[in-house]
Design a protein around this motif. Sequence first.
Motif, PDB file in Angstrom:
ATOM      1  N   HIS A  19       0.816  -1.212   0.000  1.00  0.00           N
ATOM      2  CA  HIS A  19       0.000   0.000   0.000  1.00  0.00           C
ATOM      3  C   HIS A  19       0.851   1.264   0.000  1.00  0.00           C
ATOM      4  N   VAL A  20       0.212   2.342  -0.364  1.00  0.00           N
ATOM      5  CA  VAL A  20       0.724   3.695  -0.136  1.00  0.00           C
ATOM      6  C   VAL A  20      -0.267   4.386   0.790  1.00  0.00           C
ATOM      7  N   VAL A  21       0.214   4.884   1.924  1.00  0.00           N
ATOM      8  CA  VAL A  21      -0.637   5.631   2.849  1.00  0.00           C
ATOM      9  C   VAL A  21      -0.318   7.116   2.685  1.00  0.00           C
ATOM     10  N   GLU A  22      -1.337   7.878   2.330  1.00  0.00           N
ATOM     11  CA  GLU A  22      -1.179   9.308   2.109  1.00  0.00           C
ATOM     12  C   GLU A  22      -1.702  10.071   3.320  1.00  0.00           C
ATOM     13  N   ALA A  23      -0.943  11.051   3.775  1.00  0.00           N
ATOM     14  CA  ALA A  23      -1.349  11.889   4.900  1.00  0.00           C
ATOM     15  C   ALA A  23      -1.550  13.315   4.409  1.00  0.00           C
ATOM     16  N   TYR A  24      -2.702  13.901   4.761  1.00  0.00           N
ATOM     17  CA  TYR A  24      -3.070  15.242   4.299  1.00  0.00           C
ATOM     18  C   TYR A  24      -3.352  16.165   5.481  1.00  0.00           C
ATOM     19  N   THR A  25      -3.015  17.431   5.314  1.00  0.00           N
ATOM     20  CA  THR A  25      -3.394  18.476   6.258  1.00  0.00           C
ATOM     21  C   THR A  25      -3.891  19.688   5.466  1.00  0.00           C
ATOM     22  N   SER A  26      -4.392  20.671   6.157  1.00  0.00           N
ATOM     23  CA  SER A  26      -4.918  21.859   5.473  1.00  0.00           C
ATOM     24  C   SER A  26      -3.807  22.711   4.855  1.00  0.00           C
ATOM     25  N   SER A  27      -2.569  22.523   5.322  1.00  0.00           N
ATOM     26  CA  SER A  27      -1.450  23.311   4.800  1.00  0.00           C
ATOM     27  C   SER A  27      -0.472  22.482   3.980  1.00  0.00           C
ATOM     28  N   ASN A  51      -2.583  19.226  15.163  1.00  0.00           N
ATOM     29  CA  ASN A  51      -2.651  18.964  13.729  1.00  0.00           C
ATOM     30  C   ASN A  51      -3.803  18.015  13.424  1.00  0.00           C
ATOM     31  N   ASP A  52      -4.800  18.488  12.661  1.00  0.00           N
ATOM     32  CA  ASP A  52      -5.801  17.590  12.086  1.00  0.00           C
ATOM     33  C   ASP A  52      -5.168  16.892  10.890  1.00  0.00           C
ATOM     34  N   ILE A  53      -5.224  15.565  10.868  1.00  0.00           N
ATOM     35  CA  ILE A  53      -4.566  14.801   9.809  1.00  0.00           C
ATOM     36  C   ILE A  53      -5.574  13.837   9.180  1.00  0.00           C
ATOM     37  N   THR A  54      -5.615  13.815   7.866  1.00  0.00           N
ATOM     38  CA  THR A  54      -6.479  12.915   7.108  1.00  0.00           C
ATOM     39  C   THR A  54      -5.614  11.895   6.377  1.00  0.00           C
ATOM     40  N   LEU A  55      -6.015  10.629   6.456  1.00  0.00           N
ATOM     41  CA  LEU A  55      -5.289   9.546   5.800  1.00  0.00           C
ATOM     42  C   LEU A  55      -6.158   8.894   4.730  1.00  0.00           C
ATOM     43  N   ARG A  56      -5.516   8.351   3.706  1.00  0.00           N
ATOM     44  CA  ARG A  56      -6.178   7.393   2.823  1.00  0.00           C
ATOM     45  C   ARG A  56      -5.139   6.384   2.345  1.00  0.00           C
ATOM     46  N   ILE A  57      -5.611   5.183   2.011  1.00  0.00           N
ATOM     47  CA  ILE A  57      -4.724   4.059   1.718  1.00  0.00           C
ATOM     48  C   ILE A  57      -4.960   3.590   0.290  1.00  0.00           C
ATOM     49  N   LEU A  58      -3.923   3.626  -0.522  1.00  0.00           N
ATOM     50  CA  LEU A  58      -3.995   3.157  -1.902  1.00  0.00           C
ATOM     51  C   LEU A  58      -3.482   1.727  -1.986  1.00  0.00           C
ATOM     52  N   ASP A  59      -4.315   0.825  -2.489  1.00  0.00           N
ATOM     53  CA  ASP A  59      -3.907  -0.560  -2.712  1.00  0.00           C
ATOM     54  C   ASP A  59      -3.107  -0.618  -4.017  1.00  0.00           C
ATOM     55  N   GLU A  99     -18.651  11.056   5.943  1.00  0.00           N
ATOM     56  CA  GLU A  99     -19.216  11.518   4.675  1.00  0.00           C
ATOM     57  C   GLU A  99     -18.392  11.094   3.461  1.00  0.00           C
ATOM     58  N   PHE A 100     -17.228  10.464   3.691  1.00  0.00           N
ATOM     59  CA  PHE A 100     -16.358  10.073   2.580  1.00  0.00           C
ATOM     60  C   PHE A 100     -16.002   8.594   2.663  1.00  0.00           C
ATOM     61  N   ASN A 101     -15.847   7.960   1.526  1.00  0.00           N
ATOM     62  CA  ASN A 101     -15.628   6.516   1.488  1.00  0.00           C
ATOM     63  C   ASN A 101     -14.210   6.093   1.835  1.00  0.00           C
ATOM     64  N   THR A 102     -13.223   6.894   1.475  1.00  0.00           N
ATOM     65  CA  THR A 102     -11.831   6.426   1.558  1.00  0.00           C
ATOM     66  C   THR A 102     -10.966   7.235   2.523  1.00  0.00           C
ATOM     67  N   LEU A 103     -11.560   8.150   3.265  1.00  0.00           N
ATOM     68  CA  LEU A 103     -10.767   9.023   4.136  1.00  0.00           C
ATOM     69  C   LEU A 103     -10.933   8.650   5.603  1.00  0.00           C
ATOM     70  N   TYR A 104      -9.831   8.770   6.349  1.00  0.00           N
ATOM     71  CA  TYR A 104      -9.783   8.475   7.781  1.00  0.00           C
ATOM     72  C   TYR A 104      -9.113   9.673   8.453  1.00  0.00           C
ATOM     73  N   GLU A 105      -9.549  10.010   9.674  1.00  0.00           N
ATOM     74  CA  GLU A 105      -9.059  11.248  10.274  1.00  0.00           C
ATOM     75  C   GLU A 105      -8.740  11.073  11.750  1.00  0.00           C
ATOM     76  N   GLY A 106      -7.863  11.945  12.227  1.00  0.00           N
ATOM     77  CA  GLY A 106      -7.500  12.011  13.633  1.00  0.00           C
ATOM     78  C   GLY A 106      -6.651  13.248  13.852  1.00  0.00           C
ATOM     79  N   PHE A 107      -6.135  13.398  15.079  1.00  0.00           N
ATOM     80  CA  PHE A 107      -5.253  14.536  15.338  1.00  0.00           C
ATOM     81  C   PHE A 107      -4.029  14.084  16.125  1.00  0.00           C
TER      82      PHE A 107
END
Length: 280
Positions: A45-53, A61-69, A106-114
């Motif tokens: 997998h590739v795990v992508e981490a996103y923030t507002s900046s 830090n609010d962090i959003t993850l998604r996992i690419l197979d 509200e989203f199928n592939t996104l996961y969130e935490g801080f």
Amino acid sequence: MKTIKYILPIILSLLLISCSNDSEENSKNELQGLFKAKEFSNNSHVVEAYTSSGMLFTGYNDITLRILDKASNKYVENAQITWKPLMHMTSMMHSCPYSIVSKKSEFNTLYEGFIVFQMPGNDTEGWSLTIDYTVNGETFKISDDINVLKTDLKNVTVFTGSDEVRYVLAYIKPEEPEVAINELSMGLYKMENMMSFPVVENYKIELDPRMPSMGNHSSPNNEDLHFNSIERCYDGMLSLTMTGYWKLNLKLLNANNELIKGEEVTDTNEASSLYLEIEF
């Protein structure tokens, strides 16, 4: 019949293009307002981490993850995720306050935490993030170094209270302060040990915002912060009467109304020893 023979492939092609475009558009919509801060990779997998900046900073830090197979080239919709940040210092290691990781409803592939980083990395010391996750009953692990930058203003503070407990206090919102009465949130955590930082419940944070450059004046209609058991943070109201630099002078009181840290601002005492900063 010949017409149908030629038209069918065209229709199928258009449908495939439409589905592909819809998938790409959905992916863009899911990530609206977010920028990639880090990409982790293993064999599966590739795990992508996103923030507002698109970056990670000291503080909350609010962090959003998604996992690419990698095999299917599709994003995973049914993962269970845990994570652990770790600061690697020259003589020791420690963690920091962080949340569970949950799926964005509200989203199928996104996961969130801080995650609340108490300190930045430097040339010889830095943070790593380990992510453990399960997909279709199979467990995976992924880990890498992450770059945590220092903010210009104090948005997190670490201190020892009068009760000899080590605390972490972090500014959460407003993310974009306005000349108005703003909803104010902070996170308060205690250090049980180097790896455990649970939320502190049912304390009180008294608030006295001041503008040091303007005669240290305050503002009307502020409200002290009280524990929000649903969001598990402290909420109050912050009145900002003009733009500029504000020092948020604070006093922390425990559940018995005993002073843990901080002082009253007076004519002879211009600031509390417990404070956070904003500028807008």
